[in-house]
Each structure stands twice: as C-alpha cells, then as structure tokens.
Design an enzyme around this catalytic site. Structure first.
Site, PDB file in Angstrom:
ATOM      1  N   SER A 170      -2.884  -7.933   2.618  1.00  0.00           N
ATOM      2  CA  SER A 170      -3.309  -7.836   3.810  1.00  0.00           C
ATOM      3  C   SER A 170      -3.386  -9.410   4.794  1.00  0.00           C
ATOM      4  O   SER A 170      -3.550  -9.854   5.428  1.00  0.00           O
ATOM      5  CB  SER A 170      -4.457  -6.972   4.297  1.00  0.00           C
ATOM      6  OG  SER A 170      -4.176  -5.689   3.952  1.00  0.00           O
ATOM      7  N   LYS A 187     -15.518  -8.307   4.554  1.00  0.00           N
ATOM      8  CA  LYS A 187     -13.828  -8.357   4.977  1.00  0.00           C
ATOM      9  C   LYS A 187     -13.807  -8.351   6.642  1.00  0.00           C
ATOM     10  O   LYS A 187     -15.300  -7.176   7.393  1.00  0.00           O
ATOM     11  CB  LYS A 187     -12.955  -7.653   5.140  1.00  0.00           C
ATOM     12  CG  LYS A 187     -12.062  -8.109   3.513  1.00  0.00           C
ATOM     13  CD  LYS A 187     -10.835  -7.248   2.691  1.00  0.00           C
ATOM     14  CE  LYS A 187     -10.290  -7.418   1.781  1.00  0.00           C
ATOM     15  NZ  LYS A 187      -9.432  -6.587   0.890  1.00  0.00           N
ATOM     16  N   HIS A 204       0.801  -1.115  -0.229  1.00  0.00           N
ATOM     17  CA  HIS A 204      -0.018  -0.390  -0.236  1.00  0.00           C
ATOM     18  C   HIS A 204       0.590   1.072   0.265  1.00  0.00           C
ATOM     19  O   HIS A 204       0.359   2.073  -1.040  1.00  0.00           O
ATOM     20  CB  HIS A 204      -1.064  -0.022   1.104  1.00  0.00           C
ATOM     21  CG  HIS A 204      -1.802  -1.121   1.661  1.00  0.00           C
ATOM     22  ND1 HIS A 204      -1.907  -2.145   2.445  1.00  0.00           N
ATOM     23  CD2 HIS A 204      -3.087  -1.443   0.208  1.00  0.00           C
ATOM     24  CE1 HIS A 204      -3.139  -2.776   2.534  1.00  0.00           C
ATOM     25  NE2 HIS A 204      -3.186  -2.648   0.903  1.00  0.00           N
ATOM     26  N   ARG A 256      -2.092  -6.643  -9.006  1.00  0.00           N
ATOM     27  CA  ARG A 256      -0.883  -7.339  -8.560  1.00  0.00           C
ATOM     28  C   ARG A 256      -1.313  -8.835  -9.727  1.00  0.00           C
ATOM     29  O   ARG A 256      -0.087  -9.636  -9.997  1.00  0.00           O
ATOM     30  CB  ARG A 256      -0.897  -7.484  -6.876  1.00  0.00           C
ATOM     31  CG  ARG A 256      -0.692  -7.443  -5.833  1.00  0.00           C
ATOM     32  CD  ARG A 256      -1.230  -7.565  -4.725  1.00  0.00           C
ATOM     33  NE  ARG A 256      -2.918  -7.274  -4.370  1.00  0.00           N
ATOM     34  CZ  ARG A 256      -3.831  -7.235  -3.678  1.00  0.00           C
ATOM     35  NH1 ARG A 256      -2.935  -7.890  -2.022  1.00  0.00           N
ATOM     36  NH2 ARG A 256      -4.769  -7.572  -3.727  1.00  0.00           N
TER      37      ARG A 256
END
Ligand code: ADP
Length: 167
Positions: free
Chosen positions: A128, A41, A17, A90
């Site tokens: 994460s 989440k 990040h 990604r």
C-alpha cells in the site's frame, strides 16, 4: 464448513490483496475479509470507505463477505467460527511481523490456525505504501490496483497531498 478470516488495513486495496482473497476463496467455503485498524499507519481512506471499495472489487466472489471490526482479531474470528486466519507473506520483513502475530494469536486461541499465502509473482513487491509513493511521484498505478479504484485512489492522494501524513 471451513471458514477463514483475512484481516488487513487495505489502505488502499492492491492487486496483491485481491490475489490473496481470490485464492483463499478457493480454499475455504467462506472468507471474511475484515478491515481492521492499524494503529501505526495514517489512514488514506476511512474504514467504511475501505469496506465499500473492498465489496466492489470482490463482488464476483460469492463466498466472500466484507466487514469491519475494531475488536481483537482473534475474538472476531471466534465469533465467526473461523478455522483459520489468512495472511500474505512477501518478504523477511513480513515474516518477522507475521511470526509475532501468529505467536500472539496462538497464545490466545490455539484452535485457530494461521495460513500464510505467498503472493503471485506480479505482486511480490507491491505494498500500500509503494502505491501511495507511486501516485505522489507521478507514476502509473493501473497495473497494481483493481481498475475501479484507480481514480479514487489518485484523487484521494491528491486531496491529501498538502498533509505529509499519508505515508
Ligand atoms: P496490515 O496493516 O494488517 O499488514 P495490509 O493491508 O498492509 O494490512 O496487509 C494485509 C495482509 O495482506 C498482510 O498479511 C500483508 O502481508 C498482505 N499483503 C499486503 N500486500 C500484499 C501483496 N502484494 N501480496 C500478498 N500479500 C500482501
């Protein structure tokens, strides 16, 4: 003035990040990093804790402002007069979700562009979720998260260990 918004749940913040934020801060006059809710989440940190941590690790960047929002991202971006939304890309999984998000946002306001930045090589595999898993299984996260946050993240995961809801 070129203005960007970089949204995310940032739970927890990773070097991936921070890398995106530092590079966006070189491309834009002002970057709003916005902590937003991800309904799919389970949170590790509260939104205001994430804002405080994000402020701490971006304090060297004069043109970065950290805020929190509960509103639709594109509405937040309009209020900030943003030209662009920044996202990181990604892999193919990100590609699919970012493509959907892009189409959705563009349908609402086609004046705000989405700009996708690839991670630097060291951060390609970082998420994460993988950070949380590493802590749970006793791995070392010092290379993956900003140094001032290492102990806070480990401590919080330890506190929440009893509850299986953190991944
Ligand atoms: P969200 O729940 O909105 O996807 P995240 O905090 O998981 O929020 O991610 C915010 C943004 O940062 C997303 O665009 C994500 O693809 C990107 N991102 C996450 N990890 C990395 C990384 N290691 N390198 C580059 N970008 C990343």
């Amino acid at each position: 003035m070129k203005i960007a918004v970089y949204p995310g749940s940032f739970d927890p913040i990773s070097n991936g990040h921070l890398d995106i934020i530092e590079r966006a801060a070189r491309l834009f006059d002002k970057v709003y990093v916005v902590v937003s809710i991800n309904i799919s989440k389970n949170p590790l940190f509260t939104p205001s804790e994430r804002v405080e941590m994000m402020k701490e690790v971006t304090k060297h960047l004069d043109n970065v402002v950290v805020e929190q929002t509960n509103e639709l991202l594109i509405r937040y971006a309009e209020k900030k007069n943003a030209n662009a939304i920044i996202r990181g890309l990604r892999n193919y999984t990100d590609y699919q979700s970012e493509m959907t998000l892009f189409q959705f946002n563009r349908h609402i306001n086609s004046d705000i562009e989405t700009i996708l930045l690839f991670p630097s090589q060291d951060n390609l595999f970082l998420s994460s979720t993988s950070i949380k898993e590493l802590v749970i299984f006793g791995g070392d996260i010092t290379d993956y998260v900003p140094h001032p946050l290492v102990e806070k993240i480990k401590q919080r995961i330890k506190e929440k260990r009893g509850c299986k809801e953190i991944i």
